[in-house]
Scaffold this motif. Sequence first.
Motif, PDB file in Angstrom:
ATOM      1  N   GLY A   1       0.524  61.476  62.122  1.00 49.48           N
ATOM      2  CA  GLY A   1       0.546  62.817  61.546  1.00 49.48           C
ATOM      3  C   GLY A   1       1.219  63.881  62.394  1.00 49.48           C
ATOM      4  N   THR A   2       1.943  63.470  63.439  1.00 52.49           N
ATOM      5  CA  THR A   2       2.602  64.444  64.300  1.00 52.49           C
ATOM      6  C   THR A   2       4.091  64.155  64.406  1.00 52.49           C
ATOM      7  OG1 THR A   2       2.334  63.212  66.367  1.00 52.49           O
ATOM      8  CG2 THR A   2       0.487  64.615  65.676  1.00 52.49           C
ATOM      9  N   ALA A   3       4.816  65.140  64.929  1.00 51.41           N
ATOM     10  CA  ALA A   3       6.248  64.957  65.148  1.00 51.41           C
ATOM     11  C   ALA A   3       6.478  64.016  66.334  1.00 51.41           C
ATOM     12  CB  ALA A   3       6.903  66.303  65.432  1.00 51.41           C
ATOM     13  N   PRO A   4       7.613  63.339  66.349  1.00 47.12           N
ATOM     14  CA  PRO A   4       7.931  62.479  67.498  1.00 47.12           C
ATOM     15  C   PRO A   4       7.989  63.280  68.796  1.00 47.12           C
ATOM     16  CG  PRO A   4       9.370  62.001  65.644  1.00 47.12           C
ATOM     17  CD  PRO A   4       8.619  63.253  65.300  1.00 47.12           C
ATOM     18  N   LYS A   5       7.729  62.570  69.892  1.00 50.62           N
ATOM     19  CA  LYS A   5       7.753  63.179  71.229  1.00 50.62           C
ATOM     20  C   LYS A   5       8.663  62.327  72.104  1.00 50.62           C
ATOM     21  CE  LYS A   5       4.553  64.111  75.078  1.00 50.62           C
ATOM     22  NZ  LYS A   5       3.125  63.987  75.484  1.00 50.62           N
ATOM     23  N   LEU A   6       9.571  62.981  72.823  1.00 51.51           N
ATOM     24  CA  LEU A   6      10.494  62.249  73.677  1.00 51.51           C
ATOM     25  C   LEU A   6       9.782  61.729  74.922  1.00 51.51           C
ATOM     26  CD1 LEU A   6      13.485  61.429  74.208  1.00 51.51           C
ATOM     27  CD2 LEU A   6      13.688  63.590  75.483  1.00 51.51           C
ATOM     28  N   LEU A   7       9.895  60.424  75.171  1.00 53.46           N
ATOM     29  CA  LEU A   7       9.291  59.803  76.344  1.00 53.46           C
ATOM     30  C   LEU A   7      10.320  59.475  77.427  1.00 53.46           C
ATOM     31  CD1 LEU A   7       6.915  57.085  74.824  1.00 53.46           C
ATOM     32  CD2 LEU A   7       6.250  59.311  75.753  1.00 53.46           C
ATOM     33  N   ILE A   8      11.474  58.986  76.992  1.00 52.96           N
ATOM     34  CA  ILE A   8      12.523  58.526  77.902  1.00 52.96           C
ATOM     35  C   ILE A   8      13.874  58.994  77.379  1.00 52.96           C
ATOM     36  CG2 ILE A   8      13.728  56.506  78.857  1.00 52.96           C
ATOM     37  CD1 ILE A   8      10.967  56.743  80.040  1.00 52.96           C
ATOM     38  N   TYR A   9      14.714  59.502  78.267  1.00 50.21           N
ATOM     39  CA  TYR A   9      16.073  59.823  77.887  1.00 50.21           C
ATOM     40  C   TYR A   9      17.049  59.215  78.905  1.00 50.21           C
ATOM     41  CZ  TYR A   9      16.092  63.624  81.365  1.00 50.21           C
ATOM     42  OH  TYR A   9      16.031  64.355  82.537  1.00 50.21           O
ATOM     43  N   GLU A  10      18.287  59.094  78.505  1.00 50.84           N
ATOM     44  CA  GLU A  10      19.328  58.488  79.350  1.00 50.84           C
ATOM     45  C   GLU A  10      18.840  57.180  79.978  1.00 50.84           C
ATOM     46  OE1 GLU A  10      20.937  61.386  82.047  1.00 50.84           O
ATOM     47  OE2 GLU A  10      21.637  62.660  80.403  1.00 50.84           O
ATOM     48  N   ASN A  11      18.302  56.336  79.134  1.00 54.66           N
ATOM     49  CA  ASN A  11      17.848  54.966  79.449  1.00 54.66           C
ATOM     50  C   ASN A  11      16.550  54.884  80.247  1.00 54.66           C
ATOM     51  OD1 ASN A  11      20.312  54.158  78.296  1.00 54.66           O
ATOM     52  ND2 ASN A  11      21.315  53.975  80.280  1.00 54.66           N
ATOM     53  N   ASN A  12      16.402  55.737  81.267  1.00 54.90           N
ATOM     54  CA  ASN A  12      15.264  55.535  82.176  1.00 54.90           C
ATOM     55  C   ASN A  12      14.710  56.811  82.790  1.00 54.90           C
ATOM     56  OD1 ASN A  12      17.284  56.242  83.971  1.00 54.90           O
ATOM     57  ND2 ASN A  12      17.623  54.154  84.692  1.00 54.90           N
TER      58      ASN A  12
ATOM     59  N   ARG B   1      12.458  60.343  82.637  1.00 52.47           N
ATOM     60  CA  ARG B   1      11.308  60.895  81.948  1.00 52.47           C
ATOM     61  C   ARG B   1      11.366  62.412  81.931  1.00 52.47           C
ATOM     62  NH1 ARG B   1       7.704  60.270  85.293  1.00 52.47           N
ATOM     63  NH2 ARG B   1       8.692  58.864  86.774  1.00 52.47           N
ATOM     64  N   PRO B   2      11.191  63.029  80.752  1.00 52.40           N
ATOM     65  CA  PRO B   2      11.123  64.495  80.706  1.00 52.40           C
ATOM     66  C   PRO B   2       9.913  64.979  81.502  1.00 52.40           C
ATOM     67  CG  PRO B   2      11.416  63.566  78.511  1.00 52.40           C
ATOM     68  CD  PRO B   2      11.073  62.441  79.424  1.00 52.40           C
ATOM     69  N   SER B   3       9.958  66.225  81.877  1.00 49.17           N
ATOM     70  CA  SER B   3       8.845  66.816  82.588  1.00 49.17           C
ATOM     71  C   SER B   3       7.553  66.640  81.795  1.00 49.17           C
ATOM     72  CB  SER B   3       9.122  68.310  82.809  1.00 49.17           C
ATOM     73  OG  SER B   3       8.033  68.957  83.387  1.00 49.17           O
ATOM     74  N   GLY B   4       6.504  66.193  82.482  1.00 48.73           N
ATOM     75  CA  GLY B   4       5.207  66.041  81.841  1.00 48.73           C
ATOM     76  C   GLY B   4       4.906  64.647  81.323  1.00 48.73           C
ATOM     77  N   ILE B   5       5.880  63.785  81.303  1.00 51.21           N
ATOM     78  CA  ILE B   5       5.655  62.401  80.868  1.00 51.21           C
ATOM     79  C   ILE B   5       5.232  61.570  82.069  1.00 51.21           C
ATOM     80  CG2 ILE B   5       6.669  60.356  79.807  1.00 51.21           C
ATOM     81  CD1 ILE B   5       6.331  62.743  77.904  1.00 51.21           C
TER      82      ILE B   5
ATOM     83  N   GLU C   1      18.632  71.126  78.252  1.00 47.18           N
ATOM     84  CA  GLU C   1      18.893  70.518  79.551  1.00 47.18           C
ATOM     85  C   GLU C   1      17.584  70.463  80.332  1.00 47.18           C
ATOM     86  OE1 GLU C   1      21.537  69.001  80.395  1.00 47.18           O
ATOM     87  OE2 GLU C   1      22.647  69.613  78.611  1.00 47.18           O
ATOM     88  N   PRO C   2      17.348  69.414  81.163  1.00 47.28           N
ATOM     89  CA  PRO C   2      18.303  68.395  81.547  1.00 47.28           C
ATOM     90  C   PRO C   2      18.485  67.279  80.513  1.00 47.28           C
ATOM     91  CG  PRO C   2      16.229  67.968  82.621  1.00 47.28           C
ATOM     92  CD  PRO C   2      16.060  69.256  81.857  1.00 47.28           C
ATOM     93  N   VAL C   3      17.634  67.280  79.476  1.00 53.05           N
ATOM     94  CA  VAL C   3      17.825  66.286  78.418  1.00 53.05           C
ATOM     95  C   VAL C   3      19.129  66.612  77.710  1.00 53.05           C
ATOM     96  CG1 VAL C   3      16.942  65.426  76.217  1.00 53.05           C
ATOM     97  CG2 VAL C   3      15.379  65.875  78.109  1.00 53.05           C
ATOM     98  N   GLY C   4      20.021  65.686  77.588  1.00 54.82           N
ATOM     99  CA  GLY C   4      21.335  65.937  77.031  1.00 54.82           C
ATOM    100  C   GLY C   4      21.398  65.655  75.553  1.00 54.82           C
ATOM    101  N   PRO C   5      22.609  65.585  74.999  1.00 57.30           N
ATOM    102  CA  PRO C   5      22.820  65.432  73.561  1.00 57.30           C
ATOM    103  C   PRO C   5      22.519  64.037  73.024  1.00 57.30           C
ATOM    104  CG  PRO C   5      24.912  65.421  74.708  1.00 57.30           C
ATOM    105  CD  PRO C   5      23.863  65.742  75.749  1.00 57.30           C
ATOM    106  N   ASP C   6      21.989  63.157  73.880  1.00 53.84           N
ATOM    107  CA  ASP C   6      21.669  61.812  73.416  1.00 53.84           C
ATOM    108  C   ASP C   6      20.197  61.677  73.027  1.00 53.84           C
ATOM    109  OD1 ASP C   6      23.777  61.216  76.021  1.00 53.84           O
ATOM    110  OD2 ASP C   6      24.298  60.497  74.013  1.00 53.84           O
TER     111      ASP C   6
END
Lengths: 111, 121
Positions: free
Chosen positions: A42-53, A55-59, B101-106
């Motif tokens: 029931g919630t929006a997706p949350k980013l866990l990993i970007y650029e392959n490996n 982690r965004p702040s807080g993950i 940023e720093p999360v990019g367009p991908d």
Amino acid sequence: QSVLTQPPSVSAAPGQKVTISCSGSSSNIGNNYVSWYQQLPGTAPKLLIYENNKRPSGIPDRFSGSKSGTSATLGITGLQTGDEADYYCGTWDSSLSAFYVFGTGTKVTVL
Amino acid sequence: QVQLVQSGAEVKKPGASVKVSCKVSGYTLTELSMHWVRQAPGKGLEWMGGFDPEDGETIYAQKFQGRVTMTEDTSTDTAYMELSSLRSEDTAVYYCATFLEPVGPDSFDIWGQGTMVTVSS
């Protein structure tokens, strides 16, 4: 249907580790960064990993990502009940015209 | 911090159009590249289209070409997604999403709360 294939479900006991695979091709994973998203019911997706490996702040570092060739993997260690959710990989595909594609999704169940 | 607040649920008849809005706060719309993703009940995520900052144009998924229009009102920092010729298969939650940023367009690290669109006669 998605061009990124994930297992429909994975499960493990609390404290254990699970891995989720994401299989693609040279037009998507093979030549682009992979992201991973967690979606609680029931919630929006949350980013866990970007650029392959990364982690965004807080993950927490219990979540990790890797990529090899045309496949990517999400790992979750120290599994918690709050990790029970759907997980999606995502990346750009440049086969004909550029478009973003999500994986088929994996349901993680904490036993 | 940036927030995306979407318009409320909609019920439409087959053949009609729907226009969903996504209001940006904390940033201006011109600083962001807005995308739209939908999710049918019990199904996975599906990218519909979004702004390509490299080309300065909006790109659409082939599946929706000719039926979807994504626009922006920079005076109110509001993005819009209009889908026409609705059919029952368009029943879904529609999300706006973007990245900072720093999360990019991908990747998409900022999401709206979602707007439920129901297509029913």
